[in-house]
Design an enzyme around this catalytic site. Structure first.
Site, PDB file in Angstrom:
ATOM      1  N   LYS A   9     -17.319 -36.446  -9.491  1.00  0.00           N
ATOM      2  CA  LYS A   9     -18.729 -36.164  -9.214  1.00  0.00           C
ATOM      3  C   LYS A   9     -19.275 -37.048  -8.080  1.00  0.00           C
ATOM      4  O   LYS A   9     -18.611 -38.003  -7.656  1.00  0.00           O
ATOM      5  CB  LYS A   9     -19.528 -36.349 -10.518  1.00  0.00           C
ATOM      6  CG  LYS A   9     -19.131 -35.353 -11.622  1.00  0.00           C
ATOM      7  CD  LYS A   9     -20.009 -35.494 -12.851  1.00  0.00           C
ATOM      8  CE  LYS A   9     -19.611 -34.485 -13.928  1.00  0.00           C
ATOM      9  NZ  LYS A   9     -20.512 -34.549 -15.113  1.00  0.00           N
ATOM     10  N   TYR A  49     -22.738 -24.716 -13.946  1.00  0.00           N
ATOM     11  CA  TYR A  49     -23.331 -25.274 -15.164  1.00  0.00           C
ATOM     12  C   TYR A  49     -24.285 -24.288 -15.855  1.00  0.00           C
ATOM     13  O   TYR A  49     -25.162 -24.706 -16.609  1.00  0.00           O
ATOM     14  CB  TYR A  49     -24.034 -26.590 -14.851  1.00  0.00           C
ATOM     15  CG  TYR A  49     -23.103 -27.794 -14.806  1.00  0.00           C
ATOM     16  CD1 TYR A  49     -22.334 -28.151 -15.921  1.00  0.00           C
ATOM     17  CD2 TYR A  49     -22.999 -28.584 -13.669  1.00  0.00           C
ATOM     18  CE1 TYR A  49     -21.492 -29.253 -15.896  1.00  0.00           C
ATOM     19  CE2 TYR A  49     -22.149 -29.700 -13.632  1.00  0.00           C
ATOM     20  CZ  TYR A  49     -21.400 -30.018 -14.753  1.00  0.00           C
ATOM     21  OH  TYR A  49     -20.568 -31.119 -14.735  1.00  0.00           O
ATOM     22  N   PHE A  57     -32.054 -31.176 -19.210  1.00  0.00           N
ATOM     23  CA  PHE A  57     -31.497 -31.949 -18.092  1.00  0.00           C
ATOM     24  C   PHE A  57     -30.897 -31.061 -16.993  1.00  0.00           C
ATOM     25  O   PHE A  57     -30.308 -31.571 -16.042  1.00  0.00           O
ATOM     26  CB  PHE A  57     -30.454 -32.956 -18.586  1.00  0.00           C
ATOM     27  CG  PHE A  57     -29.320 -32.347 -19.369  1.00  0.00           C
ATOM     28  CD1 PHE A  57     -28.238 -31.739 -18.719  1.00  0.00           C
ATOM     29  CD2 PHE A  57     -29.322 -32.373 -20.756  1.00  0.00           C
ATOM     30  CE1 PHE A  57     -27.196 -31.173 -19.428  1.00  0.00           C
ATOM     31  CE2 PHE A  57     -28.284 -31.800 -21.483  1.00  0.00           C
ATOM     32  CZ  PHE A  57     -27.212 -31.199 -20.814  1.00  0.00           C
ATOM     33  N   THR A  91     -18.932 -38.140 -23.115  1.00  0.00           N
ATOM     34  CA  THR A  91     -19.933 -37.785 -22.099  1.00  0.00           C
ATOM     35  C   THR A  91     -20.821 -38.987 -21.756  1.00  0.00           C
ATOM     36  O   THR A  91     -21.102 -39.254 -20.587  1.00  0.00           O
ATOM     37  CB  THR A  91     -20.827 -36.632 -22.627  1.00  0.00           C
ATOM     38  OG1 THR A  91     -19.984 -35.566 -23.058  1.00  0.00           O
ATOM     39  CG2 THR A  91     -21.781 -36.135 -21.560  1.00  0.00           C
ATOM     40  N   ASN A 112     -21.836 -39.390 -14.676  1.00  0.00           N
ATOM     41  CA  ASN A 112     -20.702 -39.849 -15.482  1.00  0.00           C
ATOM     42  C   ASN A 112     -19.334 -39.565 -14.857  1.00  0.00           C
ATOM     43  O   ASN A 112     -18.340 -39.383 -15.545  1.00  0.00           O
ATOM     44  CB  ASN A 112     -20.808 -39.310 -16.914  1.00  0.00           C
ATOM     45  CG  ASN A 112     -20.827 -37.799 -16.965  1.00  0.00           C
ATOM     46  OD1 ASN A 112     -20.665 -37.143 -15.945  1.00  0.00           O
ATOM     47  ND2 ASN A 112     -21.000 -37.254 -18.151  1.00  0.00           N
ATOM     48  N   HIS A 115     -15.955 -34.412 -14.371  1.00  0.00           N
ATOM     49  CA  HIS A 115     -16.035 -33.231 -15.230  1.00  0.00           C
ATOM     50  C   HIS A 115     -14.620 -32.809 -15.590  1.00  0.00           C
ATOM     51  O   HIS A 115     -13.715 -32.897 -14.758  1.00  0.00           O
ATOM     52  CB  HIS A 115     -16.701 -32.055 -14.509  1.00  0.00           C
ATOM     53  CG  HIS A 115     -16.392 -30.730 -15.169  1.00  0.00           C
ATOM     54  ND1 HIS A 115     -17.066 -30.287 -16.276  1.00  0.00           N
ATOM     55  CD2 HIS A 115     -15.430 -29.800 -14.913  1.00  0.00           C
ATOM     56  CE1 HIS A 115     -16.542 -29.125 -16.657  1.00  0.00           C
ATOM     57  NE2 HIS A 115     -15.547 -28.807 -15.843  1.00  0.00           N
ATOM     58  N   GLU A 126     -13.087 -21.712 -14.296  1.00  0.00           N
ATOM     59  CA  GLU A 126     -13.572 -22.754 -13.386  1.00  0.00           C
ATOM     60  C   GLU A 126     -12.628 -22.928 -12.196  1.00  0.00           C
ATOM     61  O   GLU A 126     -13.079 -23.076 -11.060  1.00  0.00           O
ATOM     62  CB  GLU A 126     -13.740 -24.075 -14.156  1.00  0.00           C
ATOM     63  CG  GLU A 126     -14.885 -24.023 -15.172  1.00  0.00           C
ATOM     64  CD  GLU A 126     -14.977 -25.224 -16.092  1.00  0.00           C
ATOM     65  OE1 GLU A 126     -15.843 -25.226 -16.977  1.00  0.00           O
ATOM     66  OE2 GLU A 126     -14.177 -26.179 -15.932  1.00  0.00           O
TER      67      GLU A 126
HETATM   68  P1  ATP Z   1     -18.698 -32.095 -18.202  1.00  0.00           P
HETATM   69  O1  ATP Z   1     -19.039 -30.671 -18.578  1.00  0.00           O
HETATM   70  O2  ATP Z   1     -19.407 -32.546 -16.935  1.00  0.00           O
HETATM   71  O3  ATP Z   1     -17.236 -32.333 -18.201  1.00  0.00           O
HETATM   72  P2  ATP Z   1     -19.152 -32.927 -20.895  1.00  0.00           P
HETATM   73  O4  ATP Z   1     -18.407 -31.696 -21.264  1.00  0.00           O
HETATM   74  O5  ATP Z   1     -18.664 -34.231 -21.418  1.00  0.00           O
HETATM   75  O6  ATP Z   1     -19.268 -33.072 -19.322  1.00  0.00           O
HETATM   76  P3  ATP Z   1     -21.578 -31.467 -21.377  1.00  0.00           P
HETATM   77  O7  ATP Z   1     -22.257 -31.454 -22.693  1.00  0.00           O
HETATM   78  O8  ATP Z   1     -20.801 -30.255 -20.957  1.00  0.00           O
HETATM   79  O9  ATP Z   1     -20.667 -32.786 -21.306  1.00  0.00           O
HETATM   80  O10 ATP Z   1     -22.696 -31.786 -20.283  1.00  0.00           O
HETATM   81  C1  ATP Z   1     -22.459 -31.482 -18.927  1.00  0.00           C
HETATM   82  C2  ATP Z   1     -22.991 -32.590 -18.067  1.00  0.00           C
HETATM   83  O11 ATP Z   1     -24.407 -32.604 -18.154  1.00  0.00           O
HETATM   84  C3  ATP Z   1     -22.571 -34.012 -18.477  1.00  0.00           C
HETATM   85  O12 ATP Z   1     -21.334 -34.411 -17.979  1.00  0.00           O
HETATM   86  C4  ATP Z   1     -23.681 -34.830 -17.874  1.00  0.00           C
HETATM   87  O13 ATP Z   1     -23.446 -35.064 -16.491  1.00  0.00           O
HETATM   88  C5  ATP Z   1     -24.889 -33.934 -18.040  1.00  0.00           C
HETATM   89  N1  ATP Z   1     -25.598 -34.289 -19.270  1.00  0.00           N
HETATM   90  C6  ATP Z   1     -25.234 -34.017 -20.536  1.00  0.00           C
HETATM   91  N2  ATP Z   1     -26.124 -34.507 -21.419  1.00  0.00           N
HETATM   92  C7  ATP Z   1     -27.075 -35.112 -20.684  1.00  0.00           C
HETATM   93  C8  ATP Z   1     -28.269 -35.813 -20.985  1.00  0.00           C
HETATM   94  N3  ATP Z   1     -28.669 -36.002 -22.241  1.00  0.00           N
HETATM   95  N4  ATP Z   1     -29.003 -36.295 -19.949  1.00  0.00           N
HETATM   96  C9  ATP Z   1     -28.627 -36.112 -18.674  1.00  0.00           C
HETATM   97  N5  ATP Z   1     -27.506 -35.455 -18.312  1.00  0.00           N
HETATM   98  C10 ATP Z   1     -26.740 -34.969 -19.293  1.00  0.00           C
HETATM   99 MG    MG Z   2     -18.845 -29.769 -20.468  1.00  0.00          MG
END
Ligand code: ATP
Ligand code: MG
Length: 137
Positions: A9, A49, A57, A91, A112, A115, A126
Site C-alpha cells: 500500500k 474495495y 471508512f 488488520t 496497514n 493487502h 483480484e
Molecule cells: P485488506 O482487505 O486490505 O487485505 P483486511 O482483509 O485485513 O485488509 P478488511 O476488513 O478487508 O481487512 O478491510 C480492508 C481495509 O480497510 C483494511 O486493510 C484497512 O486498510 C481498512 N480498514 C478496515 N477497518 C478499518 C477501520 N476501522 N478504520 C479505517 N480503515 C479500516
Molecule cells: Mg480484506
C-alpha cells in the site's frame, strides 16, 4: 500450489519499505510471480474495495489507496491465500502477531502496509483486475 493477490500500500512505497516487505514474503516461502508498481485511479480503488462501500471508512480508504503509488503482486505457493494472510498479520497492527508484516511495519488500522486476498475465489478476481496471464511468470 495456489496464487493470491497482494498490494504493498502507499504507506509502504512512501517509507521505501517495498524491499523489506518482499523479504518477509519470500522468507515465508511465497514466490513473487507477478509484480508492477502503479498509481491506482479513484475508479480502480472504488472497484477494488467495492465490498466495503457502505462502511464508514470507505472514503478514507479510497483516499489512502490513491494517495501514492502501490505495488500490485501475484504470490504463489502452497496454500498461498491462507499463508499470506498469516504472514500479513491482523488488520489492526496493534493486534498483529510478532514477526508479521503489519506488526513489523504498519502504523495504523487504516494505513496497514499490505493487502492480501481473503479467499481463493477473490484472489482470482483480484488478480484478473490487475494482471494479464502473460505478465505472471
Ligand atoms: P485488506 O482487505 O486490505 O487485505 P483486511 O482483509 O485485513 O485488509 P478488511 O476488513 O478487508 O481487512 O478491510 C480492508 C481495509 O480497510 C483494511 O486493510 C484497512 O486498510 C481498512 N480498514 C478496515 N477497518 C478499518 C477501520 N476501522 N478504520 C479505517 N480503515 C479500516
Ligand atoms: Mg480484506
Amino acid at each position: 500450489t495456489e496464487r493470491t493477490f497482494s498490494i504493498l500500500k502507499p504507506d509502504a512505497t512512501r517509507r521505501n519499505l517495498t524491499g523489506a516487505v518482499n523479504a518477509v514474503i519470500e522468507k515465508a516461502g511465497l514466490r513473487i510471480v507477478g509484480q508492477r508498481r502503479i498509481q491506482m485511479s479513484r475508479q480502480q480503488a472504488e472497484k477494488f474495495y467495492e465490498i466495503h462501500k457502505e462502511r464508514p471508512f470507505f472514503g478514507e480508504l479510497v483516499e489512502f489507496m490513491t494517495s501514492g503509488p502501490v505495488v500490485v503482486q501475484v504470490l504463489e505457493g502452497e496454500n498461498a491465500v491462507a499463508k499470506y494472510r498469516e504472514v500479513m498479520g491482523a488488520t489492526n497492527p496493534a493486534q498483529a502477531a510478532e514477526g508479521t508484516i503489519r506488526k513489523l511495519f504498519a502504523e495504523s488500522v487504516g494505513e496497514n502496509t499490505v493487502h492480501g486476498s481473503d479467499s481463493a475465489e477473490n484472489a482470482k478476481a483480484e488478480i484478473a483486475q490487475f494482471f494479464q496471464d502473460g505478465d505472471i511468470v
